[in-house]
Design a protein around this motif. Structure first.
Motif, mmCIF file in Angstrom:
data_model
loop_
_atom_site.group_PDB
_atom_site.id
_atom_site.type_symbol
_atom_site.label_atom_id
_atom_site.label_comp_id
_atom_site.label_asym_id
_atom_site.label_seq_id
_atom_site.Cartn_x
_atom_site.Cartn_y
_atom_site.Cartn_z
ATOM 1 N N VAL A 174 0.897 -1.379 0.061
ATOM 2 C CA VAL A 174 0.099 0.096 -0.070
ATOM 3 C C VAL A 174 0.775 1.312 -0.011
ATOM 4 O O VAL A 174 0.242 2.289 -0.345
ATOM 5 C CB VAL A 174 -1.157 -0.142 1.232
ATOM 6 N N LEU A 175 1.937 1.283 0.311
ATOM 7 C CA LEU A 175 2.753 2.374 0.429
ATOM 8 C C LEU A 175 3.626 2.425 -0.802
ATOM 9 O O LEU A 175 4.373 1.319 -1.138
ATOM 10 C CB LEU A 175 3.703 2.520 1.597
ATOM 11 N N SER A 176 4.021 3.516 -1.375
ATOM 12 C CA SER A 176 4.846 3.784 -2.345
ATOM 13 C C SER A 176 4.328 3.121 -3.700
ATOM 14 O O SER A 176 5.210 2.708 -4.506
ATOM 15 C CB SER A 176 6.634 3.141 -2.092
ATOM 16 N N SER A 177 3.293 2.882 -3.680
ATOM 17 C CA SER A 177 2.719 2.095 -4.932
ATOM 18 C C SER A 177 1.577 3.094 -5.571
ATOM 19 O O SER A 177 1.157 4.044 -5.073
ATOM 20 C CB SER A 177 2.051 0.842 -4.748
ATOM 21 N N VAL A 189 2.298 -0.246 -9.977
ATOM 22 C CA VAL A 189 3.845 -0.413 -9.759
ATOM 23 C C VAL A 189 3.932 -0.197 -8.269
ATOM 24 O O VAL A 189 3.508 0.672 -7.729
ATOM 25 C CB VAL A 189 4.464 0.545 -10.756
ATOM 26 N N ASN A 190 5.131 -0.731 -8.020
ATOM 27 C CA ASN A 190 5.345 -0.513 -6.330
ATOM 28 C C ASN A 190 6.755 -0.100 -6.181
ATOM 29 O O ASN A 190 7.574 -0.960 -6.627
ATOM 30 C CB ASN A 190 5.021 -2.073 -5.568
ATOM 31 N N ILE A 282 4.962 11.778 -8.554
ATOM 32 C CA ILE A 282 3.588 11.426 -7.739
ATOM 33 C C ILE A 282 3.530 10.017 -7.666
ATOM 34 O O ILE A 282 3.286 9.490 -6.507
ATOM 35 C CB ILE A 282 2.298 12.092 -8.511
ATOM 36 N N GLN A 283 3.737 9.237 -8.620
ATOM 37 C CA GLN A 283 3.787 7.699 -8.765
ATOM 38 C C GLN A 283 4.728 6.876 -7.616
ATOM 39 O O GLN A 283 4.504 6.159 -6.992
ATOM 40 C CB GLN A 283 3.875 7.282 -10.116
ATOM 41 N N ARG A 284 5.670 7.582 -7.577
ATOM 42 C CA ARG A 284 6.920 6.945 -6.947
ATOM 43 C C ARG A 284 6.761 7.540 -5.365
ATOM 44 O O ARG A 284 7.208 6.810 -4.424
ATOM 45 C CB ARG A 284 8.195 7.404 -7.333
#
Length: 630
Positions: A174-177, A189-190, A282-284
């Protein structure tokens, strides 16, 4: 009665048992979990026909029985698909999980807003101005980073259900994804496992995006005071009129679109190098923090419902729908008036891990902060993310605004606090609170429509490696008998209580069957997907009108219990249906009920009222009817 299985949550404020990473702990736990079983073919076929009984006509049921006999005959297509599925189960970690994420989420093309992503409404916080908003948001960030430490160090306490340990993989997703739009299928993507892992979060304020580093140069998380200073910088730099018109174009609204439209708009957007870099940041990011303006003024009775609207979709383009990046797995939302909650993109995780994380964060924000000396090191300014708005992108934004506003107008959400009693009442009658509430829902629906409908309640498959969910079918022959008898003046109360107990027991039995991997819905889906894999024509059982009825969930429901006095909310899954989520506390129950205004037959407020009446009537019946000891 079947013994209820309870989710045992550890105290999430436990500090990590080690300040350093316990490498391999997570993997060894995961490898100790059993694989998801493939249920016996005949068992599923029989249970499927039984599940149809309360929701289809006898003529349709007879046709389905004949199709099912043909499907499961010796040497038939059913046996072939079952063998293929069993083979798949032997060579994969979980025969279902990849199919499920693709079909239920990544290939689902309606907007994630309302149709897929749940919102979570927290109790209103004790602030009503910008300073209070910023101070709370700083504590919230620190609370998430505190939880992240347990994930990073693999010291997250394992959860249990009915004495069995659960799969913890969703916590690591759930984090950094982030979800990435595609033209026909999305992807997730995670970046948490990347090198180096992300050190920043995304902050959105006044439709403008910022990257905020939340770790210092030494790798230590910023203090609450440092985070507060940084958030103040963001708010002051995005409150005054921006330098160029491009800086106020609400790019976030693009993420509310139909997925095919967003897939095309995304390609337009990232053609430009500046835009591509901003989107990638934003995605990362670890998660998104949305600092909202105040909500529209509503009556006290509607405050929670209005908050649910903000968490689900932001209220439209004039309010906060553009103050989001809905593809981000986890977005915390903090309003200037104390309205707080979250929205999460559903592909990587179910509700319980999100709620456990939020329980931890809320508890953390309530703790008294120990005074930390101000850092002498200067903090770098948060990075404003810029977008170059071409005429094409501008056109996509305008289209997204129109579509979002139509969707916002169409959705009716009601959050109700049922204050008459909580889970202690059904427990005192030796009934599962979840089954009791589900039977009240069945009764409410029957009172409104004089019929039963296909009902979905999510069941956790986390007893198994990479387990997600299966369906608890709350409409059963037993529930149908109960709801039809309840308002019949010709029936004795003792008979009604007996039917209620049978219905509650049947629901509890189905729940235990589902969490043990023996329910029907994912197995049937697996057989259908196996036919696709083997390039066979779709078996007739899946082209049957009854199968479409079975999957047309006019009641889509979920129990998401929490230590915090909150409630999750989501939209209906069919145009003429309801989305119902509930959190049973000891002395009250939080409900959210949603429906589409475009459907004349549905009415969220009426279902909420009828549900309250049904719960009260069921308790009255139990209190007034002497019973033999169970």
């Amino acid at each position: 009665m079947a013994k209820p299985c309870r989710l045992v949550k550890p105290n999430h404020l436990m500090k990590p048992v080690s300040a350093t990473r316990v490498s391999g702990r997570y993997l060894s736990h995961q490898q100790g979990l059993p694989h998801l079983p493939v249920p016996p073919l005949q068992q599923t076929c029989e249970r499927y026909v039984a599940a149809l009984e309360p929701i289809v006509e006898e003529e349709e049921l007879q046709r389905t029985r004949e199709l099912m006999q043909d499907f499961q005959r010796a040497g038939g297509v059913g046996e072939r698909l079952q063998r293929g599925l069993e083979k798949r189960a032997r060579r994969t970690e979980n025969w279902l999980s990849e199919w499920w994420v693709q079909l239920a989420y990544l290939e689902y093309r309606l907007p994630v807003v309302v149709h897929s992503s749940p919102g979570l409404v927290l109790p209103r916080m004790n602030f009503s101005d910008k300073q209070g908003q910023i101070s709370f948001a700083a504590k919230l960030i620190a609370g998430v980073l505190d939880f992240k430490t347990m994930i990073d160090n693999e010291t997250l306490p394992v959860e249990f259900l009915g004495g069995k340990s659960l799969c913890m993989s969703q916590y690591y997703e759930v984090l950094s994804s982030c979800r990435i739009p595609g033209l026909k299928r999305d992807s997730v993507v995670n970046h948490a496992k990347g090198s180096p892992p992300p050190r920043h979060i995304t902050v959105v304020h006044n439709f403008q995006f910022f990257a905020l580093d939340v770790y210092g140069g030494d790798g230590v998380p910023l203090t609450v005071e440092q985070l507060r200073v940084q958030l103040e910088r963001i708010c002051s730099s995005s409150s005054s009129p921006p330098q160029s018109a491009d800086d106020v174009e609400p790019v976030g609204i693009l993420t509310t679109q139909h997925r095919d439209s967003w897939g095309k708009a995304y390609l337009n957007l990232v053609k430009d190098k500046t835009n591509r870099e901003s989107v990638s940041i934003i995605q990362r990011s670890i998660f998104a923090l949305c600092l909202d303006g105040a909500m529209p003024r509503v009556s006290d009775e509607m405050i929670r419902s209005s908050a649910a609207v903000q968490m689900l979709h932001g209220g439209g383009s004039e309010w906060n729908s553009a103050n989001r990046w809905f593809d981000k797995t986890l977005q915390f939302i903090v309003g200037e008036d104390g309205t707080c909650g979250a929205n999460y993109e559903h592909a990587p995780a179910e509700g319980p891990p999100i709620v456990a994380l939020i329980d931890h964060v809320v508890e953390y924000t309530r703790k008294l902060e120990t005074e930390t000396p101000p850092s002498s090191l200067p903090l770098p300014n948060p990075q404003k993310l810029h977008f170059n708005i071409t005429p094409e992108v501008k056109r996509d934004i305008e289209e997204a605004k129109q579509s979002m506003n139509i969707l916002a107008e169409d959705l009716d959400v009601r959050v109700v606090v049922f204050g008459h009693f909580g889970k202690s009442v059904p427990k005192s009658h030796k009934m599962s609170p979840d089954a009791f509430i589900q039977m009240a829902l069945q009764l409410a629906y029957y009172r409104m429509y004089q019929r039963c409908c296909a009902t979905y309640e999510s069941a956790s498959l986390r007893m198994f490696r990479l387990g997600r969910t299966d369906t608890i079918r709350s409409a059963s022959a037993a529930s149908a008998a109960f709801v039809k008898a309840f308002d019949d003046a010709g029936r004795q109360n003792t008979e009604k209580v007996d039917l209620m107990e049978r219905a509650v027991h049947a629901h509890r039995s189905y729940t235990n069957m589902a969490i043990s991997g023996q329910a029907i819905d994912r197995h049937l889906l697996g057989l259908k997907m196996q036919a696709v894999d083997e390039q066979l024509s779709t078996p007739r059982i899946f082209r049957d009108a009854a199968y479409a009825k079975a999957l047309h969930y006019q009641l889509s429901t979920s129990q998401v219990p929490s230590q915090t006095d909150c409630v999750m909310c989501f939209g209906p899954v069919v145009p003429d249906g309801y989305g119902v989520c509930y959190n049973p506390m000891s002395d009250h129950i939080n409900f959210s009920v949603s429906a589409f205004n475009a459907c004349e037959e549905t009415d969220a407020a009426r279902l909420a009222r009828t549900l309250e009446e049904s719960l009260l009537d069921m308790r009255t019946l139990l209190d007034q009817t002497p019973r033999a000891k169970l």
